[in-house]
Write an enzyme that holds these catalytic residues in place. Sequence first.
Site, mmCIF file in Angstrom:
data_model
loop_
_atom_site.group_PDB
_atom_site.id
_atom_site.type_symbol
_atom_site.label_atom_id
_atom_site.label_comp_id
_atom_site.label_asym_id
_atom_site.label_seq_id
_atom_site.Cartn_x
_atom_site.Cartn_y
_atom_site.Cartn_z
ATOM 1 N N LEU A 62 0.836 -1.207 0.000
ATOM 2 C CA LEU A 62 0.000 0.000 0.000
ATOM 3 C C LEU A 62 0.872 1.259 0.000
ATOM 4 C CD1 LEU A 62 -2.705 -1.070 2.624
ATOM 5 C CD2 LEU A 62 -2.755 -1.334 0.136
ATOM 6 N N VAL A 65 3.225 2.817 3.043
ATOM 7 C CA VAL A 65 3.604 1.800 4.032
ATOM 8 C C VAL A 65 4.979 1.249 3.678
ATOM 9 C CG1 VAL A 65 2.963 -0.356 5.182
ATOM 10 C CG2 VAL A 65 1.169 1.198 4.367
ATOM 11 N N LYS A 72 6.082 -3.813 11.682
ATOM 12 C CA LYS A 72 5.266 -3.631 12.894
ATOM 13 C C LYS A 72 3.895 -4.288 12.715
ATOM 14 C CE LYS A 72 7.448 0.312 15.026
ATOM 15 N NZ LYS A 72 8.575 0.446 14.064
ATOM 16 N N THR A 101 -0.470 17.282 26.383
ATOM 17 C CA THR A 101 -0.702 17.851 25.048
ATOM 18 C C THR A 101 -2.181 17.776 24.657
ATOM 19 O OG1 THR A 101 -0.200 15.770 23.920
ATOM 20 C CG2 THR A 101 1.607 17.354 24.125
ATOM 21 N N SER A 180 -14.142 19.355 9.422
ATOM 22 C CA SER A 180 -14.704 18.010 9.297
ATOM 23 C C SER A 180 -16.223 18.051 9.086
ATOM 24 C CB SER A 180 -14.365 17.182 10.536
ATOM 25 O OG SER A 180 -14.658 17.919 11.699
ATOM 26 N N ARG A 183 -16.935 18.224 5.547
ATOM 27 C CA ARG A 183 -16.606 16.944 4.924
ATOM 28 C C ARG A 183 -17.641 15.876 5.256
ATOM 29 N NH1 ARG A 183 -11.639 17.943 7.274
ATOM 30 N NH2 ARG A 183 -11.665 15.943 8.369
ATOM 31 N N GLY A 189 -14.276 17.674 16.007
ATOM 32 C CA GLY A 189 -13.491 18.060 17.176
ATOM 33 C C GLY A 189 -13.721 19.509 17.568
ATOM 34 N N ASP A 253 -13.574 28.322 16.064
ATOM 35 C CA ASP A 253 -12.628 29.164 15.321
ATOM 36 C C ASP A 253 -13.414 29.945 14.291
ATOM 37 O OD1 ASP A 253 -10.277 28.239 16.548
ATOM 38 O OD2 ASP A 253 -10.046 26.591 15.125
HETATM 39 N N1 DCP Z 1 -5.503 22.484 8.322
HETATM 40 C C1 DCP Z 1 -4.403 22.097 7.561
HETATM 41 N N2 DCP Z 1 -3.202 21.846 8.161
HETATM 42 C C2 DCP Z 1 -3.084 21.936 9.502
HETATM 43 C C3 DCP Z 1 -4.188 22.314 10.285
HETATM 44 C C4 DCP Z 1 -5.383 22.586 9.660
HETATM 45 O O1 DCP Z 1 -4.511 21.994 6.331
HETATM 46 N N3 DCP Z 1 -1.898 21.663 10.080
HETATM 47 C C5 DCP Z 1 -6.796 22.734 7.655
HETATM 48 C C6 DCP Z 1 -7.430 21.437 7.238
HETATM 49 C C7 DCP Z 1 -8.388 21.145 8.339
HETATM 50 C C8 DCP Z 1 -8.868 22.533 8.696
HETATM 51 O O2 DCP Z 1 -7.702 23.369 8.559
HETATM 52 O O3 DCP Z 1 -9.431 20.298 7.921
HETATM 53 C C9 DCP Z 1 -9.470 22.650 10.075
HETATM 54 O O4 DCP Z 1 -8.560 22.187 11.047
HETATM 55 P P1 DCP Z 1 -9.023 21.296 12.263
HETATM 56 O O5 DCP Z 1 -7.827 21.070 13.116
HETATM 57 O O6 DCP Z 1 -10.206 21.908 12.927
HETATM 58 O O7 DCP Z 1 -9.369 19.871 11.608
HETATM 59 P P2 DCP Z 1 -10.732 19.211 11.132
HETATM 60 O O8 DCP Z 1 -11.866 20.168 11.182
HETATM 61 O O9 DCP Z 1 -10.437 18.581 9.824
HETATM 62 O O10 DCP Z 1 -10.991 18.021 12.169
HETATM 63 P P3 DCP Z 1 -11.650 18.118 13.627
HETATM 64 O O11 DCP Z 1 -12.969 17.429 13.561
HETATM 65 O O12 DCP Z 1 -10.692 17.384 14.511
HETATM 66 O O13 DCP Z 1 -11.772 19.555 13.991
HETATM 67 MG MG MG Z 2 -12.207 21.262 12.892
HETATM 68 MN MN MN Z 3 -10.255 24.083 13.947
#
Ligand code: DCP
Ligand code: MG
Ligand code: MN
Length: 332
Positions: A62, A65, A72, A101, A180, A183, A189, A253
């Site tokens: 894959l 990997v 592992k 953390t 998310s 999506r 989160g 945010d």
């Molecule tokens: N993002 C990115 N790179 C990072 C942090 C964030 O490209 N290092 C972008 C993509 C993420 C978006 O910002 O989808 C929002 O960040 P979140 O940390 O809130 O992540 P998610 O919304 O995807 O997941 P969660 O449900 O944990 O909030």
């Molecule tokens: Mg988020």
């Molecule tokens: Mn966020």
Amino acid sequence: KRKNPSSDGNLNHDISDFLSELADYERNVNRNIHKYNAYRKAASSISKHPERLTSGDEAHKLEGVGQKISEKISEYLSTGKLKKLELIHQDDTSTAIQLLTRVSGIGPAKAKELVDSGVKTIEDLNENKDKLNHHQLIGLKYFSDFEKKIPRDEIENIEQILQDHISALDSNYIMTICGSYRRGKSESGDIDVLITHPCFTSDDSAKTKSHLLRDVVKCLRDYGLICDTISCGDVKFMGACRLSTDGTVRRLDIRLTPHDQYWCSILYFTGSDMFNKDMRTHALQKGYTLNEYSLRPIGSTGVAGEPVFLSSERDIFDYIDYSYKTPEERNS
Ligand code: DCP
Ligand code: MG
Ligand code: MN
């Protein structure tokens, strides 16, 4: 802050889970981002595999990997456990760093510093608040709430409130909840809100238009949705919100983005972060540089040109010849 691949239809959930755990260990304890990315890439690839893996060799085929990870997986499939992970679990310093953390605002370096000074538990943090900054104090205050995932229907309710209040303030605001949630995830989160306004473009200094974000924040604070502010700049608010005074407090945010940069911002904040990485790499291969602000062609001298004009998210995919993916298809 854990980014475990979802278990939805993942026949190798246990395997992608331990790889995610190793990824977290590399980031938080060893501060090795390279290994962190390698484990995450492998976990993501394995979580998408439509069949149950039966051997390390099978996994090795894959994408993402490599030899060491497939070894592992071999060990795990034949013994049902992983020595490396058992040792990590037995190590008190690692365990304490990983725990700290999980507090919003405490990164790997701060966690190590705290653990070195003898602060190792949430109770210890409560007795050592003088060692924490404003963000970390809010993270501590809402530690258990922020660990809870936000159900999709709760974000739908919040979306309606945001929509109503923001458009009452000024009907020209455009708002989208990204991350998310966009999506299509059943739980998130945090809540990632993107707003723009036709009056604010990249030609303007954010300073002269900074009331656009502050007005929204004030309105939501007055209404009672926003209950705490971690930080609030001209274009970025970080804080906490809740639907009712006895409800769970959620991380919120809000970003204000210039109108002409909206599509790149939407794409970026919709993620996932792994998807963004792949798409940026693809853009580079096609001679473009892509970030949260713009898509720019890279000239023969290697210097990025003017941003291309975009009128949809799909335009970005078209420019770099990348087959369009709906937000739901961007989960890894
Ligand atoms: N993002 C990115 N790179 C990072 C942090 C964030 O490209 N290092 C972008 C993509 C993420 C978006 O910002 O989808 C929002 O960040 P979140 O940390 O809130 O992540 P998610 O919304 O995807 O997941 P969660 O449900 O944990 O909030
Ligand atoms: Mg988020
Ligand atoms: Mn966020």
